[in-house]
Scaffold this motif. Sequence first.
Motif, mmCIF file in Angstrom:
data_model
loop_
_atom_site.group_PDB
_atom_site.id
_atom_site.type_symbol
_atom_site.label_atom_id
_atom_site.label_comp_id
_atom_site.label_asym_id
_atom_site.label_seq_id
_atom_site.Cartn_x
_atom_site.Cartn_y
_atom_site.Cartn_z
ATOM 1 N N VAL A 37 0.858 -1.184 0.000
ATOM 2 C CA VAL A 37 0.000 0.000 0.000
ATOM 3 C C VAL A 37 0.891 1.230 0.000
ATOM 4 O O VAL A 37 1.851 1.305 0.774
ATOM 5 C CB VAL A 37 -0.939 0.027 1.221
ATOM 6 N N SER A 38 0.591 2.191 -0.868
ATOM 7 C CA SER A 38 1.346 3.439 -0.896
ATOM 8 C C SER A 38 0.409 4.612 -0.649
ATOM 9 O O SER A 38 -0.790 4.547 -0.951
ATOM 10 C CB SER A 38 2.069 3.617 -2.237
ATOM 11 N N PHE A 39 0.975 5.686 -0.101
ATOM 12 C CA PHE A 39 0.201 6.870 0.266
ATOM 13 C C PHE A 39 0.791 8.096 -0.430
ATOM 14 O O PHE A 39 2.005 8.285 -0.429
ATOM 15 C CB PHE A 39 0.248 7.108 1.781
ATOM 16 N N ASP A 40 -0.065 8.915 -1.017
ATOM 17 C CA ASP A 40 0.334 10.213 -1.571
ATOM 18 C C ASP A 40 -0.519 11.258 -0.873
ATOM 19 O O ASP A 40 -1.724 11.361 -1.125
ATOM 20 C CB ASP A 40 0.102 10.240 -3.082
ATOM 21 N N VAL A 41 0.101 12.013 0.030
ATOM 22 C CA VAL A 41 -0.607 13.017 0.808
ATOM 23 C C VAL A 41 0.083 14.350 0.577
ATOM 24 O O VAL A 41 1.261 14.516 0.912
ATOM 25 C CB VAL A 41 -0.607 12.674 2.316
ATOM 26 N N ARG A 42 -0.627 15.310 0.013
ATOM 27 C CA ARG A 42 -0.051 16.607 -0.289
ATOM 28 C C ARG A 42 -0.141 17.504 0.943
ATOM 29 O O ARG A 42 -1.224 17.707 1.495
ATOM 30 C CB ARG A 42 -0.775 17.243 -1.482
ATOM 31 N N THR A 43 1.012 18.003 1.372
ATOM 32 C CA THR A 43 1.058 18.810 2.580
ATOM 33 C C THR A 43 2.130 19.884 2.431
ATOM 34 O O THR A 43 2.689 20.071 1.347
ATOM 35 C CB THR A 43 1.319 17.928 3.815
ATOM 36 N N THR A 44 2.435 20.584 3.498
ATOM 37 C CA THR A 44 3.442 21.640 3.482
ATOM 38 C C THR A 44 4.668 21.177 4.270
ATOM 39 O O THR A 44 4.569 20.286 5.126
ATOM 40 C CB THR A 44 2.890 22.929 4.136
ATOM 41 N N PRO A 45 5.837 21.749 4.008
ATOM 42 C CA PRO A 45 7.062 21.294 4.688
ATOM 43 C C PRO A 45 6.982 21.335 6.207
ATOM 44 O O PRO A 45 7.563 20.465 6.872
ATOM 45 C CB PRO A 45 8.126 22.259 4.159
ATOM 46 N N VAL A 57 -5.449 13.505 -1.196
ATOM 47 C CA VAL A 57 -4.988 12.215 -0.689
ATOM 48 C C VAL A 57 -5.230 11.144 -1.749
ATOM 49 O O VAL A 57 -6.293 11.107 -2.387
ATOM 50 C CB VAL A 57 -5.755 11.819 0.601
ATOM 51 N N LEU A 58 -4.245 10.269 -1.919
ATOM 52 C CA LEU A 58 -4.437 9.093 -2.765
ATOM 53 C C LEU A 58 -3.783 7.906 -2.077
ATOM 54 O O LEU A 58 -2.612 7.971 -1.696
ATOM 55 C CB LEU A 58 -3.839 9.304 -4.159
ATOM 56 N N ALA A 112 -9.136 7.898 -3.836
ATOM 57 C CA ALA A 112 -8.657 9.256 -4.066
ATOM 58 C C ALA A 112 -9.570 10.266 -3.390
ATOM 59 O O ALA A 112 -10.785 10.074 -3.317
ATOM 60 C CB ALA A 112 -8.596 9.547 -5.569
ATOM 61 N N VAL A 113 -8.957 11.345 -2.910
ATOM 62 C CA VAL A 113 -9.697 12.434 -2.274
ATOM 63 C C VAL A 113 -9.159 13.755 -2.804
ATOM 64 O O VAL A 113 -7.944 13.993 -2.776
ATOM 65 C CB VAL A 113 -9.553 12.406 -0.739
ATOM 66 N N GLY A 114 -10.038 14.606 -3.326
ATOM 67 C CA GLY A 114 -9.728 16.009 -3.560
ATOM 68 C C GLY A 114 -8.834 16.369 -4.719
ATOM 69 O O GLY A 114 -8.468 17.539 -4.861
ATOM 70 N N GLY A 115 -8.437 15.419 -5.555
ATOM 71 C CA GLY A 115 -7.505 15.746 -6.621
ATOM 72 C C GLY A 115 -6.098 15.955 -6.087
ATOM 73 O O GLY A 115 -5.863 16.028 -4.886
#
Length: 241
Positions: free
Chosen positions: A5-13, A115-116, A125-128
């Motif tokens: 399972v892999s996670f792609d979560v877009r966030t800030t540093p 989130v993916l 997937a969530v939110g693009g």
Amino acid sequence: MGTTVSFDVRTTPDDVDHARRVIAAAVHILHTADAVFSTYRPDSDISRLNRGELRLAACHPDVARVLDLCAWFEAKTDGYFTARYDGSIDPTGLVKGWAVDRAAQHIADAGYQHVLVNGGGDIAAVGGRAPGLPWRVGIAHPFRSDVLLATVELFTGGVATSGTTCRGAHVINPRTGSPATEWASVTVSGPDLVSADVYATAALARGRSALTWLSELPGFRYWAVSADGAAWQSPPRSAVR
């Protein structure tokens, strides 16, 4: 669950440490699902339930919830998806998508808008990937590793594939009791991963008649490749929101 399972979560540093803690909690959700539902672990609730060592009321509360969901989808798929076969209970055809979807939702509930989660090729997937930009998910061709069958664009939803290429003919047609072999792969996308996952499995079991059935599911798209290499897909449309 026998997969990665892999996670792609877009966030800030400045939020990376918090994001890692949230993802760790999502991973715990997946491990709990495996511990409760695995048919390969003799100490799982499902294994003990099948051996008569546990009653349903004594199982983890998620077991009753998942079995109710399986029964709902069994009716929705004309019986081509079922968690009961040959005297045993096996909800694993639903559980992976359900668990991955819960993991993604946990991260979204923690405040992350993009989130993916990829559970062995099944996508929640969530939110693009950014405001106004959809996630782009490639669908592997079952016979050609050098090309993609298609690319799906979606903001929030799920993409799932069921097929025979990697695991052989592991899905049984419950009407005949024989392995489903007419399709090499069926991919379904829609508003949530649980439904997409179940519908892909049911379509594989159903065989060629699945094309008409899939076409009548509102809000879902499909891509299917037969055992002889012929391909079908539902009409294209804009990215799923």
